[in-house]
Structure formats: structure tokens, C-alpha cells
Design an enzyme around this catalytic site. Structure first.
Site, mmCIF file in Angstrom:
data_model
loop_
_atom_site.group_PDB
_atom_site.id
_atom_site.type_symbol
_atom_site.label_atom_id
_atom_site.label_comp_id
_atom_site.label_asym_id
_atom_site.label_seq_id
_atom_site.Cartn_x
_atom_site.Cartn_y
_atom_site.Cartn_z
ATOM 1 N N ARG A 37 55.699 -29.729 34.536
ATOM 2 C CA ARG A 37 54.301 -29.327 34.590
ATOM 3 C C ARG A 37 53.306 -30.309 35.412
ATOM 4 O O ARG A 37 52.351 -30.128 35.853
ATOM 5 C CB ARG A 37 53.754 -29.677 32.960
ATOM 6 C CG ARG A 37 54.044 -28.389 32.282
ATOM 7 C CD ARG A 37 53.513 -28.820 30.702
ATOM 8 N NE ARG A 37 53.640 -27.484 30.004
ATOM 9 C CZ ARG A 37 53.291 -27.242 28.914
ATOM 10 N NH1 ARG A 37 52.957 -28.298 28.062
ATOM 11 N NH2 ARG A 37 53.209 -26.161 28.199
ATOM 12 N N LYS A 200 62.145 -14.665 15.949
ATOM 13 C CA LYS A 200 61.097 -13.971 15.055
ATOM 14 C C LYS A 200 60.345 -12.750 15.824
ATOM 15 O O LYS A 200 59.623 -12.746 16.866
ATOM 16 C CB LYS A 200 60.245 -14.939 14.575
ATOM 17 C CG LYS A 200 60.727 -16.031 13.822
ATOM 18 C CD LYS A 200 59.570 -16.944 13.013
ATOM 19 C CE LYS A 200 59.853 -18.288 12.499
ATOM 20 N NZ LYS A 200 58.488 -19.099 12.638
ATOM 21 N N GLY A 350 58.245 -22.188 27.751
ATOM 22 C CA GLY A 350 58.898 -22.524 26.567
ATOM 23 C C GLY A 350 60.866 -22.527 27.042
ATOM 24 O O GLY A 350 61.270 -22.949 27.843
ATOM 25 N N GLY A 373 53.005 -21.038 24.385
ATOM 26 C CA GLY A 373 51.879 -20.220 23.639
ATOM 27 C C GLY A 373 51.043 -19.658 24.577
ATOM 28 O O GLY A 373 50.838 -18.362 24.509
HETATM 29 C C1 3PG Z 1 51.841 -26.625 24.784
HETATM 30 O O1 3PG Z 1 52.641 -27.281 25.167
HETATM 31 O O2 3PG Z 1 51.975 -25.710 24.090
HETATM 32 C C2 3PG Z 1 50.492 -27.121 25.334
HETATM 33 O O3 3PG Z 1 50.202 -28.178 26.111
HETATM 34 C C3 3PG Z 1 49.506 -26.856 24.181
HETATM 35 O O4 3PG Z 1 49.625 -27.938 23.245
HETATM 36 P P1 3PG Z 1 49.168 -27.646 21.733
HETATM 37 O O5 3PG Z 1 50.151 -26.473 21.500
HETATM 38 O O6 3PG Z 1 49.475 -28.878 21.089
HETATM 39 O O7 3PG Z 1 47.874 -27.200 21.736
#
Ligand code: 3PG
Ligand code: MG
Length: 393
Positions: A37, A200, A350, A373
Site C-alpha cells: 500500500r 461466505k 485482501g 472491503g
Molecule cells: C482496510 O484495510 O480495510 C482499509 O484500510 C480500511 O480500514 P477499516 O476497515 O478499518 O476502515
């Protein structure tokens, strides 16, 4: 995307406040274990510095409820300094004296990283006074924090709003992520194949729904395949399933028709361990005492065939327990098929990003998202307020 980017701004002598996502994984001792990142934000950072801008970087790290020494951004500032090969100042606060002084001391081409924005309750609350102070530090606002774009925290929304008529633009990373996860998907070269895994159904329901509307095929893997299997009257043994999502899975099967492809076989084990007894069974025929840990070889072959001819591929979620060999086999075969194809290939953040890196194929795909997310939300077809409110071209 018709948003102004940092390239449309002349930052010379100006203070640019850039929201980045330096929420990076760290080990027990605080050492950064994956700096992707930070590296992915370098083009925007260097663009400002090389053109004589004065850069103020802000980010969150983790989910602190107040100041928390373990979640300081200091290590990320140090890592950034190594990557840039120049000093990076660090301010111990965001809206206090240290930030004020360090920003005032900046010369053209210099930068400072502010402390974790979530140490201040105003960040999650979207507090206007807090946002106003942050906005007051700068002449230009830039959002290059793709991983956080699905959030409406102060640094993402209230701060750019508080900039008023001052320029607010996207950085190169956000522009690139939106290009691939939204624009490419809306106008795909065909065949367009999505491959979705993970544990899921409930995490992926909106993604499956949205992609069924635009893809030619949606291939399902991972533990969520067992919930689909139940929906078709199959036996799943001791596999991980979501009983309350079986009706939903039935609806998706009906909606998807021949577009929605489910595994035809399953690689099972009799315990959650690499050393367990193993067998491959037909999908829906997992015996009691056994659980599915991966797609079977027939499925992997079938999915790889389809991926070979694809012109656009979106992949999100591993096909099995890829951290526990040999149940990484399905994920490996799929990843290799994506890497070998000449499709525009887009990998969600992810676990899938981690898998493609770990397998060494990251350089052979078109785009690996930095958002977990956020990339899922974008694949659901959502628009982000944090991006929408920025200046149009
Ligand atoms: C993440 O890694 O999902 C993002 O940096 C956002 O972080 P958060 O889910 O704690 O808002
Ligand atoms: Mg998160």
C-alpha cells in the site's frame, strides 16, 4: 473516470494534503510485513515532491478508539523514507501544535506524515471542527487512499468538503483502481469471466448479483460453494456452510442459470490439517466426517479452460484453504490460468491479492487491488462519496 487527478494540479510552493491508506500489516514487534500500500502510493507522492509541492500525508492504521502507541504511523514514515531515499518528517499529532509547526517548516519538495487520524475521535465522528483544521493546513486536497474509499470518515469526506473552493483531486492509485474495478468492468472485452471464492456467500452476495448482470460466466469456489451445494440438495459432510443463506443461494442459482458455474468435485480432508487423510469426491457427495477444503481437480481444469479464452477476468477470493497445502492446488491452478491468459485481469484485494503475490504471479496480471472491503464494494457496483465529491475534469 472524469475526476481531476493530481497531474492536473501545479503543486509548486503549495501545501498538498494527501489522504493515503498506510493501513499495512505489521508483526508483533511492529515491523511492516507487506508494504504494498505504501509502494502503490509512491507515484502520487513523488509527483507532488518532484514538482516542488509541500506534501502532508495522513492515514489511519488499525481501528484504535483513541491514542494507541502500537498503532503509531511512525514505522510507515520510516519505510516511506527508505523507499523515497530522502528524509520524511513525522508529526506526533494531526490537528495540534506539532502538525502546525512541522507543516509550517516544510520547504518545496519536502513532506511530513501526520500521526494516525483515528487517534482523534473526530475522524470517525466526521467532526466539522477537526475536519476544518485539517483542511486549513493545505491549498490542495488529494485522495489516494483507495483501501478506505468505502468509508465516510472525516479525512475521506468532511475534510475535502471543508476545503471549499480549493482543488480536491484523486491520486494516481485511486484513479487506477477505479479505472479497473469500475470502468473496465462496465465496458468489458468478452468473454468476461468472474471467479469468486472465499468462505461466505453472505460476503459475496451483492458482488455475485452485480457480476451476474454483466459477466458471461461467474465461477464459484471456496467454502461458499458448499452452501450452494446444500441449495442443490447436496451432502456437505462437516464442511463450513451458512444454513441461513441456503435460500439466498437458491435464488442466485435460479438467477444465474448457466452463467453461474459451481464446482463439480471437491478435495476433502478428515481434519483441518495438511497431514489429514484426503479424498476427492463429486460435488454434493461429501461423506460425514469429511469436509471440503478445496475445489477438486476436474473443477480446476474446467475453470482454467474457461479462463484461458477470457478477455476480461475478475478474481476475488481463494478456491480453497490455500495456506494449507495440498489444499492450495485449486487456487494455484486458477491463478496460473489467469496469469497465462491475455485477458485484462483484475485481482481483488485482501486474500486474493495475498495469494497472487505468494504464488509469484502478481507481475503477470493487469491489476492487483490494494483494497479489501473497498474493492468488494466497487465490484458490487457501489459509488463512493469520498470519490464522487472530488472535482470533475
Ligand atoms: C482496510 O484495510 O480495510 C482499509 O484500510 C480500511 O480500514 P477499516 O476497515 O478499518 O476502515
Ligand atoms: Mg477492513
Amino acid at each position: 473516470m472524469a475526476k481531476k487527478t493530481i497531474a492536473d494540479i501545479d503543486p509548486k510552493g503549495k501545501v498538498v494534503l494527501m489522504r493515503v491508506d498506510f493501513n499495512v500489516p505489521q508483526d508483533e514487534a511492529g515491523a511492516i510485513t507487506d508494504d504494498r500500500r505504501i509502494r502503490m502510493a509512491l507515484p502520487s507522492i513523488e509527483s507532488v515532491l518532484n514538482r516542488g509541492g509541500r506534501l502532508v500525508l495522513m492515514s489511519h492504521l488499525g481501528q484504535p478508539k483513541g491514542p494507541d502507541a502500537k498503532l503509531t504511523l511512525k514505522p510507515t514514515a520510516a519505510r516511506l523514507s527508505e523507499l523515497l531515499g530522502k528524509p520524511v518528517a513525522f508529526a506526533a499529532d494531526t490537528v495540534g501544535d506539532d502538525a502546525a509547526n512541522k507543516i509550517k517548516a516544510l520547504k518545496d519538495g519536502e513532506l511530513v506524515v501526520l500521526e494516525n487520524v483515528r487517534f482523534n475521535a473526530g475522524e470517525k465522528a466526521g467532526d466539522p471542527q477537526y475536519a476544518g483544521t485539517l483542511a486549513g493546513w493545505a491549498d490542495v486536497y488529494c485522495n489516494d487512499a483507495f483501501g478506505t474509499c468505502h468509508r465516510t470518515d472525516a479525512s475521506m469526506v468532511a475534510v475535502p468538503l471543508a476545503m471549499g473552493s480549493k482543488p480536491k483531486v484523486v491520486g494516481f492509485l485511486v484513479a487506477k483502481e477505479v479505472q479497473y474495478l469500475s470502468d473496465t468492468i462496465a465496458n468489458p472485452r468478452r468473454p468476461f469471466v468472474a471467479i469468486l471464492g472465499g468462505a461466505k456467500v453472505s460476503d459475496k452476495i451483492n458482488v455475485i448479483n452485480n457480476l451476474l448482470g454483466i459477466c458471461d460466466y461467474v465461477l464459484i469456489g471456496g467454502a461458499m460453494a458448499y452452501t450452494f451445494s446444500l441449495a442443490r440438495g447436496g451432502k456437505t459432510g462437516g464442511s463450513r456452510v451458512e444454513l441461513d443463506k441456503v435460500d439466498l443461494a437458491k435464488e442466485l442459482i435460479a438467477k444465474g442459470g448457466s452463467k453461474l458455474m459451481l464446482p463439480v468435485d471437491t478435495h476433502c480432508g478428515d481434519a483441518f490439517s495438511s497431514a489429514c487423510n484426503k479424498q476427492v469426491v463429486k460435488a454434493g457427495e461429501i461423506p460425514d466426517g469429511w469436509e471440503g477444503f478445496d475445489i477438486g481437480p476436474e473443477t480446476a481444469k474446467k475453470y482454467a479452460e474457461l479462463l484461458k479464452d477470457a478477455k476480461t477476468v475478475v478474481w476475488n477470493g481463494p478456491m480453497g484453504v490455500f495456506e494449507m497445502p495440498p489444499f492450495d492446488e485449486g487456487t494455484k491452478i486458477v491463478a496460473k490460468a489467469i496469469a497465462d491468459s491475455d485477458a485484462t485481469s483484475i485481482i481483488g484485494g485482501g486474500d486474493s491479492a495475498a495469494a497472487i503475490e505468494q504464488l509469484g504471479f502478481a507481475d503477470q496480471v493487469t491489476h492487483v487491488s490494494t483494497g479489501g472491503g473497498a474493492s468488494l464494494s466497487m465490484l458490487e457496483g457501489q459509488k463512493f462519496q469520498a470519490v464522487e465529491l472530488l472535482d470533475d475534469k
